[in-house]
Design a protein around this motif. Structure first.
Motif, PDB file in Angstrom:
ATOM      1  N   THR A  55       0.824  -1.212   0.000  1.00 28.53           N
ATOM      2  CA  THR A  55       0.000   0.000   0.000  1.00 28.53           C
ATOM      3  C   THR A  55       0.852   1.254   0.000  1.00 28.53           C
ATOM      4  N   ALA A  56       1.952   1.253   0.756  1.00 23.89           N
ATOM      5  CA  ALA A  56       2.783   2.459   0.862  1.00 23.89           C
ATOM      6  C   ALA A  56       3.307   2.884  -0.503  1.00 23.89           C
ATOM      7  N   ALA A  61       3.079   6.645  -5.051  1.00 19.37           N
ATOM      8  CA  ALA A  61       2.968   6.873  -6.493  1.00 19.37           C
ATOM      9  C   ALA A  61       1.792   7.790  -6.805  1.00 19.37           C
ATOM     10  N   GLN A  62       0.688   7.599  -6.100  1.00 22.46           N
ATOM     11  CA  GLN A  62      -0.474   8.472  -6.301  1.00 22.46           C
ATOM     12  C   GLN A  62      -0.137   9.917  -5.962  1.00 22.46           C
ATOM     13  N   PRO A  67       2.271   6.234 -12.239  1.00 26.03           N
ATOM     14  CA  PRO A  67       1.935   4.833 -11.933  1.00 26.03           C
ATOM     15  C   PRO A  67       2.957   4.229 -10.970  1.00 26.03           C
ATOM     16  N   PRO A  68       2.543   3.245 -10.172  1.00 28.39           N
ATOM     17  CA  PRO A  68       3.501   2.600  -9.256  1.00 28.39           C
ATOM     18  C   PRO A  68       4.712   2.022  -9.977  1.00 28.39           C
ATOM     19  N   ILE A  72       8.590   2.914  -8.864  1.00 23.81           N
ATOM     20  CA  ILE A  72       9.614   1.979  -8.393  1.00 23.81           C
ATOM     21  C   ILE A  72      10.814   1.940  -9.329  1.00 23.81           C
ATOM     22  N   GLU A  73      10.623   2.249 -10.604  1.00 23.87           N
ATOM     23  CA  GLU A  73      11.764   2.337 -11.520  1.00 23.87           C
ATOM     24  C   GLU A  73      12.669   3.502 -11.145  1.00 23.87           C
TER      25      GLU A  73
END
Length: 557
Positions: A55-56, A61-62, A67-68, A72-73
């Motif tokens: 969730t974190a 990202a929001q 986008p998530p 993460i990239e």
């Protein structure tokens, strides 16, 4: 006899923020151990990855409006940059969001289903209807439910003031930290692993042999294995960033399910790139698995993870090496005091070799917290490294620039032989992660070598052309004693080892190089190997960390 085959991991850093100096304790500790093993001629791989689900990550990202997957990239690139800056060398640094990790999660899941260890149960949680998400502990605050406390503004798992532990639904007047609204109670189906059915195995595994440090084995025995183990909730309902469970639509594997599997997923990435077989590392009984973790995740790595490996039929860890926390100047790291220092910030102001050496000098085989005291930090680097180790090269190499070392190693009163004999004790200390003891033995050799240089006084021999060969002999001894120390410190200070190899035209690639004197090699032009710690660098680093905290606070206001 075949060399040992060793696969080593560190805990996966969470892809929700930058690397800081507290994280670096573990990655530097692990990198030193891996470099040592390879220097000893073993085949030792270092696998790691970003821990990317949960969730974190989704909420962060929001907030960034991306986008998530993109979030993460970006974090992955930042983590790799920071680790590289501290000379931390992975054989593979992957991501738990990789296709390889998905495949490994499915392998583990099928084994659990086949063993009939998964059960379904309805779970009531706090739900933020404004944000449309179930709230994990860190995303809800309220008043402590302990009647003797009632402290406000406490997170959903435990009270900072009284230490009372509870579930988020126990909080008084809970509020979502995401939307600021009052959450509601909702029920959803969760999947649980019946870990109690492996109780006997876990008791035997944790209490037998030397897989765990004694204090960890005793902790597990006294706090968890003295009673039935609770079923482990290994799923989360949508919306959730992660892998959807194939046979349970709308449910996702919990981040702590797929995170340790990331060790295997990262190895699979490396195998596919290198043409090796995963089975040779995770199913071969001759391969050793070593995990390095912090004491805060003992429960997951010493109970859940061995259970998962046992169920799936993979190799169990030969050893789990557990370290304590980092404090700075005797206190918990603090943004407001400028002591929660990002890796990126440190690298702007100070040499990474300083921190690698300081941590090594403090680390032992016990589960102990270590303190980064900046006054001691400066004194230790200036005295141990610059004043003791580097001083040996600086006071000898410049007299032989462009010339060869002596053709035969001169008589040195047994100094080289004594340091060579120390090699096994130093190796034993590295092997057991007692780096502080290794450093102490190495520095004692440095003290003996410096006393020799003081007595030989090559600066005086230089003044007399008739004593040119005496000067060459004295510098040959001094540089060989320095090179021995550079070999022994190579796991801690790889840059110094590389510089030494260039200076003496003999790259440091093996521990055994400390046993044979180097003769006849041309000595290259001496350049500074290390400088004293600049006080202004420490001050600028902490000041920037404080300013970064203020900027972060303003941005989140």
């Amino acid at each position: 006899m075949n060399p040992r085959r060793i696969l080593v991991t560190s805990a996966l850093p969470y892809a929700n923020g930058p690397i800081h100096i507290g994280h670096l304790v573990e990655y530097i500790q692990t990198d030193i151990w891996v470099r040592f093993q390879n220097l000893r001629g073993r085949r030792c791989l270092y696998m790691c990855a970003d821990d990317t689900h949960g969730t974190a990550i989704m909420i962060s990202a929001q907030r960034e409006g991306i986008p998530p997957e993109q979030f993460i990239e970006i974090m992955h690139a930042a983590h790799v940059r920071d680790f590289t800056g501290f000379d931390i060398r992975f054989d593979n640094y992957g991501s738990t969001h990789s296709e390889q990790n998905r495949r490994m999660c499915e392998l583990f899941w099928k084994a659990m289903r086949k063993a009939d260890l998964v059960v379904e149960r309805e779970v009531t949680q706090l739900y933020d209807s404004a944000a449309g998400v179930f709230l994990a502990d860190r995303f809800v605050k309220g008043t402590c439910p302990n009647p003797a406390c009632r402290a406000p503004d406490q997170y959903g798992d435990s009270c900072d003031r009284c230490g009372y532990t509870y579930s988020p639904t126990d909080l008084i007047d809970p509020v979502s930290t995401i939307s600021g609204t009052r959450p509601e109670l909702r029920s959803s189906t969760h999947l649980f692993l019946q870990i109690e059915r492996l109780h006997d195995f876990l008791e035997e595994w944790t209490q037998g042999g030397d897989r765990l440090q004694p204090e960890i084995a005793n902790y597990l025995k006294g706090h968890f294995l003295n009673e039935p183990l609770r079923d482990w909730d290994i799923s989360r309902p949508a919306p959730y960033f992660g892998f959807e469970i194939p046979d349970s639509p709308g449910n996702y594997w919990y981040v702590w399910f797929d995170a340790p599997i990331g060790y295997v997923g990262s190895t699979l990435q490396w195998c596919e790139r290198s043409g090796e077989k995963l089975e040779d590392w995770w199913w071969n009984p001759e391969s050793e698995i070593h995990h390095f973790i912090g004491k805060d995740i003992t429960y997951f790595h010493c109970l859940f993870w061995p259970a998962m490996l046992k169920i799936a039929g993979l190799n169990l860890p030969k050893k789990i090496h557990i370290h304590g926390f980092l404090t700075v100047n005797g206190e918990k790291m603090s943004k407001s005091k400028g002591t929660l220092i990002r890796a990126e910030t440190y690298l702007k102001h100070l040499d990474p070799s300083y921190l690698r050496y300081y941590y090594a000098s403090k680390l032992s085989s016990r589960v102990e917290d270590i303190d980064l005291n900046f006054e001691e930090f400066a004194v230790k680097i200036n005295s141990d490294l610059v004043g003791n180790v580097v001083n040996l090269a600086s006071r000898t190499a410049r007299f032989l620039e462009g010339e060869p070392l002596s053709a035969r190693y001169p008589e040195d009163g047994g100094l080289f032989a004594q340091a060579a004999a120390d090699g096994e004790a130093i190796a034993e200390a590295y092997e057991s992660c007692d780096y502080g003891r290794a450093i102490r033995i190495i520095l004692a050799a440095g003290d003996r070598a410096n006393r020799f240089i003081e007595q030989a006084a090559p600066w005086n021999l230089k003044k007399d052309p008739a004593r040119r060969e005496a000067l060459r002999d004295a510098c040959t001894i001094g540089l060989n004693l320095f090179r021995q120390i550079a070999v022994y410190l190579a796991p801690v200070l790889p840059r110094l080892a590389e510089q030494t190899g260039r200076l003496l035209n003999d790259p440091i690639v093996s521990w055994n190089q400390a046993e044979v004197p180097l003769t006849g090699r041309r000595v290259e032009k001496y350049t500074h190997l290390m400088t004293r710690v600049p006080k202004e660098g420490i001050e600028a680093m902490t000041a920037e960390s404080r300013e970064g905290d203020a900027a972060d606070a303003a941005a989140s206001a």
